[in-house]
Scaffold this motif. Structure first.
Motif, PDB file in Angstrom:
ATOM      1  N   GLU A 132       0.834  -1.207   0.000  1.00 50.03           N
ATOM      2  CA  GLU A 132       0.000   0.000   0.000  1.00 50.03           C
ATOM      3  C   GLU A 132       0.867   1.255   0.000  1.00 50.03           C
ATOM      4  N   ARG A 160      -3.528   5.901  -2.640  1.00 46.19           N
ATOM      5  CA  ARG A 160      -4.836   5.434  -3.096  1.00 46.19           C
ATOM      6  C   ARG A 160      -5.538   6.634  -3.710  1.00 46.19           C
ATOM      7  N   CYS A 210     -14.254   3.471  -9.221  1.00 43.94           N
ATOM      8  CA  CYS A 210     -13.037   3.393  -8.413  1.00 43.94           C
ATOM      9  C   CYS A 210     -11.776   3.460  -9.271  1.00 43.94           C
ATOM     10  N   ARG A 244      -3.625  -1.846  -7.119  1.00 41.90           N
ATOM     11  CA  ARG A 244      -3.745  -1.522  -5.694  1.00 41.90           C
ATOM     12  C   ARG A 244      -3.878  -0.029  -5.401  1.00 41.90           C
ATOM     13  N   CYS A 245      -3.694   0.827  -6.409  1.00 34.55           N
ATOM     14  CA  CYS A 245      -3.876   2.268  -6.185  1.00 34.55           C
ATOM     15  C   CYS A 245      -5.298   2.720  -6.499  1.00 34.55           C
ATOM     16  N   LEU A 246      -6.251   1.796  -6.594  1.00 43.89           N
ATOM     17  CA  LEU A 246      -7.641   2.158  -6.863  1.00 43.89           C
ATOM     18  C   LEU A 246      -8.193   3.062  -5.765  1.00 43.89           C
ATOM     19  N   SER A 247      -9.341   3.630  -6.020  1.00 43.19           N
ATOM     20  CA  SER A 247      -9.999   4.502  -5.044  1.00 43.19           C
ATOM     21  C   SER A 247     -10.684   3.638  -3.989  1.00 43.19           C
ATOM     22  N   ALA A 248     -10.058   3.541  -2.831  1.00 42.21           N
ATOM     23  CA  ALA A 248     -10.571   2.696  -1.748  1.00 42.21           C
ATOM     24  C   ALA A 248      -9.989   3.175  -0.435  1.00 42.21           C
ATOM     25  N   HIS A 303      -8.277   2.530   3.287  1.00 42.56           N
ATOM     26  CA  HIS A 303      -7.149   1.674   3.692  1.00 42.56           C
ATOM     27  C   HIS A 303      -7.577   0.214   3.839  1.00 42.56           C
ATOM     28  N   GLN A 359      -8.935  -1.441   0.502  1.00 43.77           N
ATOM     29  CA  GLN A 359      -7.825  -1.733  -0.401  1.00 43.77           C
ATOM     30  C   GLN A 359      -7.114  -3.013   0.008  1.00 43.77           C
ATOM     31  N   ARG A 370      -6.813  -5.486  -3.332  1.00 36.13           N
ATOM     32  CA  ARG A 370      -5.479  -5.515  -3.951  1.00 36.13           C
ATOM     33  C   ARG A 370      -5.040  -6.914  -4.383  1.00 36.13           C
ATOM     34  N   CYS A 386      -6.700  -7.305  -9.404  1.00 35.67           N
ATOM     35  CA  CYS A 386      -5.868  -6.319 -10.105  1.00 35.67           C
ATOM     36  C   CYS A 386      -5.882  -6.582 -11.601  1.00 35.67           C
TER      37      CYS A 386
END
Length: 424
Positions: A294, A297, A352, A366-370, A372, A375, A379, A384
């Motif tokens: 992480e 995000r 997202c 894993r950099c989607l809009s979510a 902590h 995600q 992830r 992915c």
């Protein structure tokens, strides 16, 4: 220093699991695609980081397959090459597909090239040019010099959201102390597998605690695991825990690499001294670079939440299914697990993948809009890859319809995905 220019339809930045599928899906639709990767292979955490198992294809207990499309094609190619097998997750997170990392590198490469996409290794995106909410070009840096690539649509699959951040798209990033920990994966050979399996996971954790209490070890994680690989006597271990690191800080990341290898030596020594079957085993390799769970995000049109995950929420713009539990690797000695209710699954919404403020940019991975914790579920590798396929397909529709990525017709996107055997 030379400075050249290049034009493509879709520029995909980051050749991990998401980027591979994004490039393939856009290229198969006839678009001119360039896939850029900083390493010398495709796969990211699935290869260079040594994570040799796809998770997320199945729901944990019902064993319902919820991911198809290009990700499933990749899994089938591994199986046909006799380079993969299915096995249960140590923590009840569902059946995983464990594979030969070196074979996956080749399958990813061949799949991308067969799609018609162009591939470029050993290259970083150093600068992003933006005008009136649109990215107009990305400057790539490599040994040849600088190249400015202009595209109609850009897809950020860097994992860290580098392109989104440099374009000015808003994002969130927890304090270093709250970010999920980093892990150096390692492989050992000459393991007596049958003897090693006689030690249960609970007993392994108890022995880790005993080793720490002896004063001769300092093992940050006391519940890590190991598993068999496609090769006799060779195991993969996920035990190292490097906490409190912002992996977008290259100085901190450098020290994390050093610490990960230091911890690896301790865990190898522990296994040889405390676990049957490892007496004559030896370390054969560590991951090319430390695994990152992480960092950034993005703030998208919708932000996935832990509530969405746990209750199994479905969305009208759902482009991928996920049944993976929240798997939060915090700074302590344990990992937080929260499972989707009724062994079900939830949807990852297309929104997202759509950053706020930038009209021709999509993200996947894993950099989607979510949040902590959300995600920490979304992830997973199968998701992915599924997000990547959705982003590549959405990019094609945006080009065809001459509309921003946020305005594409969702029914058309879902229709296209279903025609590609995507499970929604």
């Amino acid at each position: 220093m030379s400075y050249t220019q290049k034009k493509v339809d879709v520029l995909v930045l980051g050749g991990g699991a998401a980027g591979v599928c994004a490039a393939i899906s856009a290229a198969r639709a006839g678009k001119k695609v360039l896939l850029v990767e900083s390493q010398g292979c495709l796969g990211g955490s699935r290869t260079a980081t040594g994570v040799d198992t796809f998770y997320g294809f199945y729901t944990p207990k019902g064993q319902q397959r919820i991911v198809g499309g290009i990700p499933w094609e990749i899994a089938q190619l591994l199986t046909e090459a006799n380079a993969a097998f299915e096995r249960k997750n140590t923590y009840g997170a569902g059946t995983g597909i464990t594979y030969d990392v070196e074979i996956l590198k080749v399958i990813y490469e061949q799949s991308v090239l067969d799609s018609g996409a162009e591939l470029l290794y050993h290259t970083y995106a150093s600068r992003v040019h933006v005008s009136d909410g649109y990215i107009t070009g990305v400057v790539l840096a490599n040994k040849q010099g600088l190249t400015e690539v202009s595209a109609n649509i850009y897809i950020d699959t860097t994992g860290d959201g580098d392109i989104a951040a440099r374009s000015g798209a808003p994002f969130e990033k927890s304090d270093a102390a709250e970010l999920q920990s980093l892990s150096t994966i390692f492989f050992m050979a000459n393991v007596d597998i049958s003897a090693a399996k006689s030690v249960s996971h609970d007993e392994l954790a108890a022995r880790m605690r005993k080793a720490n209490q002896s004063g001769h070890y300092s093992l940050p994680r006391e519940e890590g695991s190991w598993h068999i690989t496609p090769h006799a006597g060779v195991i993969q271990a996920n035990m190292v825990r490097v906490s409190g690191v912002d992996a977008t800080d290259p100085y901190a990341l450098t020290l994390a690499e050093v610490e990960g290898r230091r911890q690896t030596r301790q865990y190898v020594r522990f296994l040889k001294e405390y676990v049957a079957g490892f007496e004559d085993a030896f370390l054969v390799g560590t991951s090319h670079h430390i695994g990152i769970r992480e960092t950034r995000r993005i703030q998208g049109e919708y932000m996935l939440t832990e509530e969405d995950v746990v209750i199994g929420r479905k969305f009208e713009d759902g482009i991928a299914c996920c049944g993976a539990p929240v798997e939060d690797h915090g700074a302590g000695k344990d990992t937080r697990w929260v499972y989707v209710k009724d062994d079900g699954y939830y949807h990852i919404p297309y929104r997202c993948l759509v950053p706020k403020e930038i009209q021709n940019l999509l993200v996947a991975g894993r950099c989607l809009s979510a949040t902590h914790s959300a995600q920490a579920s979304a992830r997973n590798s199968a998701q992915c890859m599924a997000m990547g396929q959705a982003a590549g397909t959405a990019a094609v529709i945006s080009l065809e319809q001459h509309v921003p990525v946020s305005s594409i017709p969702i029914p058309l996107l879902l229709e296209r995905l279903r025609s590609q055997d995507v499970v929604i």
